[in-house]
Design a protein around this motif. Sequence first.
Motif, PDB file in Angstrom:
ATOM      1  N   LEU A   1       0.809  -1.221   0.000  1.00 51.01           N
ATOM      2  CA  LEU A   1       0.000   0.000   0.000  1.00 51.01           C
ATOM      3  C   LEU A   1       0.843   1.272   0.000  1.00 51.01           C
ATOM      4  CD1 LEU A   1      -2.642  -1.032   2.706  1.00 51.01           C
ATOM      5  CD2 LEU A   1      -2.834  -1.188   0.216  1.00 51.01           C
ATOM      6  N   ALA A   2       2.106   1.153   0.313  1.00 52.10           N
ATOM      7  CA  ALA A   2       2.969   2.329   0.436  1.00 52.10           C
ATOM      8  C   ALA A   2       3.163   3.021  -0.910  1.00 52.10           C
ATOM      9  CB  ALA A   2       4.326   1.927   1.003  1.00 52.10           C
ATOM     10  N   PRO A   3       3.209   4.378  -0.889  1.00 52.56           N
ATOM     11  CA  PRO A   3       3.450   5.113  -2.131  1.00 52.56           C
ATOM     12  C   PRO A   3       4.903   5.019  -2.603  1.00 52.56           C
ATOM     13  CG  PRO A   3       3.271   6.637  -0.301  1.00 52.56           C
ATOM     14  CD  PRO A   3       2.957   5.269   0.241  1.00 52.56           C
ATOM     15  N   MET A   4       5.812   4.674  -1.674  1.00 54.76           N
ATOM     16  CA  MET A   4       7.240   4.551  -1.994  1.00 54.76           C
ATOM     17  C   MET A   4       7.785   3.319  -1.279  1.00 54.76           C
ATOM     18  SD  MET A   4       7.852   7.239  -3.864  1.00 54.76           S
ATOM     19  CE  MET A   4       9.595   7.544  -3.854  1.00 54.76           C
ATOM     20  N   GLY A   5       8.758   2.658  -1.874  1.00 54.54           N
ATOM     21  CA  GLY A   5       9.331   1.445  -1.297  1.00 54.54           C
ATOM     22  C   GLY A   5       9.925   1.636   0.086  1.00 54.54           C
ATOM     23  N   CYS A   6      10.451   2.830   0.363  1.00 52.98           N
ATOM     24  CA  CYS A   6      11.079   3.083   1.660  1.00 52.98           C
ATOM     25  C   CYS A   6      10.055   3.167   2.795  1.00 52.98           C
ATOM     26  CB  CYS A   6      11.911   4.358   1.618  1.00 52.98           C
ATOM     27  SG  CYS A   6      10.942   5.858   1.329  1.00 52.98           S
ATOM     28  N   ALA A   7       8.771   3.283   2.454  1.00 56.08           N
ATOM     29  CA  ALA A   7       7.720   3.368   3.470  1.00 56.08           C
ATOM     30  C   ALA A   7       6.944   2.069   3.594  1.00 56.08           C
ATOM     31  CB  ALA A   7       6.761   4.514   3.118  1.00 56.08           C
ATOM     32  N   SER A   8       7.302   1.087   2.813  1.00 54.83           N
ATOM     33  CA  SER A   8       6.563  -0.165   2.795  1.00 54.83           C
ATOM     34  C   SER A   8       6.927  -1.048   3.988  1.00 54.83           C
ATOM     35  CB  SER A   8       6.850  -0.931   1.499  1.00 54.83           C
ATOM     36  OG  SER A   8       6.151  -2.151   1.497  1.00 54.83           O
TER      37      SER A   8
ATOM     38  N   CYS B   1      16.102   3.810   0.233  1.00 54.22           N
ATOM     39  CA  CYS B   1      16.293   4.836  -0.802  1.00 54.22           C
ATOM     40  C   CYS B   1      17.703   5.397  -0.721  1.00 54.22           C
ATOM     41  CB  CYS B   1      15.247   5.942  -0.675  1.00 54.22           C
ATOM     42  SG  CYS B   1      15.455   7.021   0.756  1.00 54.22           S
ATOM     43  N   GLU B   2      18.055   6.219  -1.672  1.00 55.91           N
ATOM     44  CA  GLU B   2      19.402   6.796  -1.743  1.00 55.91           C
ATOM     45  C   GLU B   2      19.719   7.663  -0.533  1.00 55.91           C
ATOM     46  OE1 GLU B   2      19.329   8.946  -5.391  1.00 55.91           O
ATOM     47  OE2 GLU B   2      19.257   7.138  -6.606  1.00 55.91           O
ATOM     48  N   LEU B   3      18.701   8.292   0.033  1.00 57.15           N
ATOM     49  CA  LEU B   3      18.909   9.213   1.151  1.00 57.15           C
ATOM     50  C   LEU B   3      18.585   8.575   2.505  1.00 57.15           C
ATOM     51  CD1 LEU B   3      17.250  12.387  -0.399  1.00 57.15           C
ATOM     52  CD2 LEU B   3      19.686  11.900  -0.213  1.00 57.15           C
ATOM     53  N   GLU B   4      18.636   7.268   2.581  1.00 66.12           N
ATOM     54  CA  GLU B   4      18.269   6.531   3.793  1.00 66.12           C
ATOM     55  C   GLU B   4      18.884   7.187   5.029  1.00 66.12           C
ATOM     56  OE1 GLU B   4      15.967   3.830   5.612  1.00 66.12           O
ATOM     57  OE2 GLU B   4      16.116   4.036   3.456  1.00 66.12           O
ATOM     58  N   GLY B   5      18.056   7.479   5.994  1.00 65.10           N
ATOM     59  CA  GLY B   5      18.517   8.096   7.235  1.00 65.10           C
ATOM     60  C   GLY B   5      18.450   9.611   7.228  1.00 65.10           C
ATOM     61  N   SER B   6      18.467  10.223   6.051  1.00 68.40           N
ATOM     62  CA  SER B   6      18.421  11.688   6.001  1.00 68.40           C
ATOM     63  C   SER B   6      17.276  12.204   5.124  1.00 68.40           C
ATOM     64  CB  SER B   6      19.758  12.236   5.489  1.00 68.40           C
ATOM     65  OG  SER B   6      19.975  11.836   4.155  1.00 68.40           O
ATOM     66  N   CYS B   7      16.437  11.318   4.655  1.00 66.07           N
ATOM     67  CA  CYS B   7      15.337  11.722   3.778  1.00 66.07           C
ATOM     68  C   CYS B   7      14.233  12.397   4.584  1.00 66.07           C
ATOM     69  CB  CYS B   7      14.759  10.510   3.040  1.00 66.07           C
ATOM     70  SG  CYS B   7      13.388  10.947   1.946  1.00 66.07           S
ATOM     71  N   MET B   8      13.895  13.598   4.201  1.00 64.88           N
ATOM     72  CA  MET B   8      12.852  14.332   4.917  1.00 64.88           C
ATOM     73  C   MET B   8      11.461  14.026   4.372  1.00 64.88           C
ATOM     74  SD  MET B   8      14.817  17.841   5.826  1.00 64.88           S
ATOM     75  CE  MET B   8      13.658  18.229   7.105  1.00 64.88           C
ATOM     76  N   LEU B   9      11.376  13.273   3.278  1.00 66.99           N
ATOM     77  CA  LEU B   9      10.085  12.892   2.717  1.00 66.99           C
ATOM     78  C   LEU B   9       9.560  11.582   3.298  1.00 66.99           C
ATOM     79  CD1 LEU B   9      10.605  13.782  -1.035  1.00 66.99           C
ATOM     80  CD2 LEU B   9       9.044  14.877   0.576  1.00 66.99           C
ATOM     81  N   LYS B  10      10.451  10.747   3.799  1.00 63.88           N
ATOM     82  CA  LYS B  10      10.035   9.432   4.285  1.00 63.88           C
ATOM     83  C   LYS B  10       8.909   9.512   5.323  1.00 63.88           C
ATOM     84  CE  LYS B  10      11.553   5.021   6.093  1.00 63.88           C
ATOM     85  NZ  LYS B  10      12.694   4.152   6.394  1.00 63.88           N
ATOM     86  N   PRO B  11       8.953  10.426   6.295  1.00 63.80           N
ATOM     87  CA  PRO B  11       7.837  10.492   7.257  1.00 63.80           C
ATOM     88  C   PRO B  11       6.485  10.750   6.583  1.00 63.80           C
ATOM     89  CG  PRO B  11       9.713  11.711   8.094  1.00 63.80           C
ATOM     90  CD  PRO B  11      10.039  11.346   6.666  1.00 63.80           C
ATOM     91  N   LEU B  12       6.489  11.527   5.516  1.00 66.98           N
ATOM     92  CA  LEU B  12       5.254  11.782   4.770  1.00 66.98           C
ATOM     93  C   LEU B  12       4.779  10.503   4.098  1.00 66.98           C
ATOM     94  CD1 LEU B  12       3.092  13.662   3.585  1.00 66.98           C
ATOM     95  CD2 LEU B  12       4.691  14.121   1.703  1.00 66.98           C
ATOM     96  N   TRP B  13       5.682   9.772   3.431  1.00 67.19           N
ATOM     97  CA  TRP B  13       5.306   8.533   2.751  1.00 67.19           C
ATOM     98  C   TRP B  13       4.790   7.495   3.762  1.00 67.19           C
ATOM     99  CZ3 TRP B  13       4.949  11.195  -1.076  1.00 67.19           C
ATOM    100  CH2 TRP B  13       5.969  11.753  -1.816  1.00 67.19           C
ATOM    101  N   VAL B  14       5.417   7.439   4.932  1.00 67.52           N
ATOM    102  CA  VAL B  14       4.979   6.495   5.968  1.00 67.52           C
ATOM    103  C   VAL B  14       3.588   6.880   6.471  1.00 67.52           C
ATOM    104  CG1 VAL B  14       5.444   5.669   8.319  1.00 67.52           C
ATOM    105  CG2 VAL B  14       7.307   5.809   6.652  1.00 67.52           C
ATOM    106  N   LEU B  15       3.360   8.164   6.696  1.00 69.37           N
ATOM    107  CA  LEU B  15       2.049   8.618   7.165  1.00 69.37           C
ATOM    108  C   LEU B  15       0.963   8.303   6.140  1.00 69.37           C
ATOM    109  CD1 LEU B  15       0.321  10.100   9.260  1.00 69.37           C
ATOM    110  CD2 LEU B  15       0.907  12.239   8.079  1.00 69.37           C
TER     111      LEU B  15
END
Length: 152
Positions: free
Chosen positions: A86-93, A100-114
């Motif tokens: 269901l996740a919009p991005m693989g890093c939130a699945s 993702c390339e920015l693992e640990g510093s990605c500021m979008l990941k919390p949005l994708w998880v939410l």
Amino acid sequence: MKISSRGEYALRALIVLGQSYPHLYAISELSQKTLVTENYLEKILLQIKGLGYVESKRGHQGGYQLALHPRDIVVGDVIRKLEGPLAPMGCASVTAYEPCELEGSCMLKPLWVLIREVIAFVLEQTTLEDLITGNLKKPGSFHSISGDVALT
């Protein structure tokens, strides 16, 4: 997450079958009610039959019917089995995590998880019976509690 035509048509077929559960429908009747061609619908029905949602009976009086009561079919389960995560991005699945390339510093990941959490929460709270009766839970707002999404 994007729902394919296959996923949408499977849900349409399940709704029709659930509206008069446990009535048996011929493929031609289901095709007319769902507005899906018989050939494509038959492929979809075979797939959801394999997932345990539908049963078929052969012969002159044959057709398709739900294998479970509509209250026992959770839309989230159907979507995951047909469409995948269901996740919009693989890093939130949760089920198909991909770093993702920015693992640990990605500021979008919390949005994708939410987004994944809200979608999962709604779909997991919705049964086929809810769709048929129009009894959908409509969140007025949502907020994060200890990393979990709560809809109120």
